[in-house]
Design an enzyme around this catalytic site. Structure first.
Site, short mmCIF file in Angstrom:
data_model
loop_
_atom_site.label_atom_id
_atom_site.label_comp_id
_atom_site.label_asym_id
_atom_site.label_seq_id
_atom_site.Cartn_x
_atom_site.Cartn_y
_atom_site.Cartn_z
N ASP A 171 9.46 2.69 1.71
CA ASP A 171 8.27 3.43 2.13
C ASP A 171 8.10 3.18 3.62
OD1 ASP A 171 5.83 4.46 2.75
OD2 ASP A 171 4.77 3.65 1.01
N PHE A 203 0.86 -1.19 0.00
CA PHE A 203 0.00 0.00 0.00
C PHE A 203 0.89 1.24 0.00
CE2 PHE A 203 -2.37 3.50 1.82
CZ PHE A 203 -3.52 3.46 1.06
N LYS A 206 2.85 9.50 8.21
CA LYS A 206 2.01 9.20 9.38
C LYS A 206 2.51 9.74 10.73
CE LYS A 206 -0.84 5.50 7.66
NZ LYS A 206 -0.45 4.98 6.34
C1 LIG Z 1 -0.74 5.25 4.98
C2 LIG Z 1 0.31 4.89 4.00
C3 LIG Z 1 0.50 5.62 2.81
C4 LIG Z 1 -0.43 6.75 2.40
O1 LIG Z 1 -0.41 7.81 3.29
P1 LIG Z 1 -1.56 8.95 3.21
O2 LIG Z 1 -1.08 9.97 4.19
O3 LIG Z 1 -2.84 8.29 3.62
O4 LIG Z 1 -1.60 9.44 1.82
C5 LIG Z 1 1.54 5.26 1.98
N1 LIG Z 1 2.38 4.26 2.30
C6 LIG Z 1 2.24 3.55 3.44
C7 LIG Z 1 3.23 2.47 3.75
C8 LIG Z 1 1.20 3.82 4.32
O5 LIG Z 1 1.04 3.09 5.42
#
Ligand SMILES: *Cc1c(COP(=O)(O)O)cnc(C)c1O
Length: 386
Positions: free
Chosen positions: A218, A131, A247
């Protein structure tokens, strides 16, 4: 009837989320209160966001002081909080330059654009079940076909390999020489709390280096102390070219970042990328306080509380497996997870789901042993009734 008097569940919001019928009005530490005055132990923490707990005094004071001084200038100029945050993050990752934005998806977009510009190549390799966000570029690199439905055509040039399958990753790279970026989460968060294997990460780094592709960790969910080290990459011996953060970085204020480490510098020039709000002084001031708070004591608390939580879950009837790192934990259950999440909330504990039927826990990193016990007691009671 004034808008204030309408029930919150009747608010004219696009139905992009299946919201629970609860309205939160206040938070403090690991607890959050709804509009009826009821308190909940918050093991969601805004989905791994409120890492220092609600209203933590350090980012609160930093943001309040900055609110009183300067809200916004422009990226055409420097501001002190942005410069300080870039310096703090650079130090924590062993040397890097930062691009600041407002969310995780924007950080991923920045990484995709950076990799294409820096390498002059177009292809992107990501993992199945990953994700990376909901904007079109980030969605195109998200390995969950169900989330693509109705939004095509996606950004071209993305291939997927199953997590922890080195041969499949090598196959996805072919024909070699045209891959700009390998994008991976050290622990797949939304996909079901699936830690990558050490050998897979090492192979991915080697494959990227050999082929001249950049590797981006990421760390939007795993970073800023969530897994017991500042970056999860540290536990895998991974030195990524690019790092995305969001986050937990602002403890709830919106901020994301792309960090380009020293070996990968030079890809962007003025005009290549931008964001009006990116690096907002208030968000950066709070983020500086967050990064400074993630010290060795905090990280050892994450590891200790995470180990207690994992052990408690593993010994529970109804739990078939526990995985994850630090305070990013997933428990597989012998039953559907949705009703368990709802029953926990009814008993005063907020928890999440992830992937296919995984109960996910992402509590504040400041959590104490008593709160671990309280949460385990509620989960145990819920599983005993079902
Ligand atoms: C939550 C998340 C995203 C997206 O972040 P948003 O602030 O919701 O756009 C991207 N990569 C990872 C690994 C995430 O957990």
């Amino acid at each position: 009837m004034s808008a204030e008097l309408l029930p919150t569940m009747d608010a004219p919001l696009l139905p992009t989320y299946a919201r629970a019928n609860v309205t939160f009005v206040r938070g403090d530490g690991c607890r959050i209160w709804d509009d009826t005055g009821r308190s909940y132990l918050d093991f969601v923490a805004g989905v791994a966001v409120v890492s220092l707990g609600h209203r933590h005094p350090s980012p609160l004071a930093a943001a309040q002081e900055q609110l009183d001084r300067l809200w916004h200038a422009s990226n055409l100029y420097y501001t002190e909080p942005m410069a300080k945050l870039a310096g703090l993050l650079s130090t924590r990752v062993g040397g890097a330059q930062a691009f600041f934005c407002n969310s995780g998806a924007e950080a991923v977009e920045s990484a995709l654009k950076y990799a294409r510009k820096a390498t002059g190549r177009t292809r992107i390799i990501a993992l199945e079940d990953s994700f990376h966000g909901r904007t079109l570029g980030a969605l195109s690199a998200t390995g969950q076909p169900a989330k693509w439905e109705g939004f095509g055509p996606l950004v071209p040039g993305v291939s997927f390999a199953p997590a922890n399958d080195i041969e499949a990753l090598e196959a996805a790279m072919a024909p070699s020489g045209d891959v700009a970026l390998i994008l991976l989460e050290p622990v797949l968060g939304e996909g079901g709390v699936i830690p990558l294997e050490l050998e897979f990460i090492a192979a991915a780094a080697e494959i990227a280096a050999e082929s001249g592709a950049l590797l981006c960790a990421d760390e939007i969910q795993t970073g800023i102390g969530r897994t017991g080290t500042f970056l999860a990459s540290e536990q895998f011996g991974l030195k990524p070219d690019l790092i995305t953060l969001a986050k937990g970085l602002g403890n709830g204020l919106p901020i994301g970042a792309l960090l380009v480490t020293e070996k990968a510098l030079g890809g962007f020039s003025p005009g290549d990328h931008g964001s009006t709000f990116g690096g907002n002084p208030v968000c950066c001031a709070a983020a500086c306080a967050v990064v400074e708070a993630i010290d060795e004591d905090m990280l050892s608390n994450v590891r200790d509380r995470g180990a207690e939580l994992a052990a408690g879950l593993a010994s529970m009837p109804g739990v078939t497996g526990v995985r994850g790192k630090g305070l990013l934990l997933g428990a597989t259950l012998d039953r559907p997870v949705g009703p368990v999440v709802d029953s926990c909330r009814d008993r005063g504990l907020l928890v999440l789901s992830a992937g296919q039927g995984v109960l996910r826990l992402t509590p504040p990193l400041v959590l104490g042993p008593a709160e671990v016990e309280e949460a385990l007691g509620i989960i145990r009671a819920v599983l005993a009734t079902g």
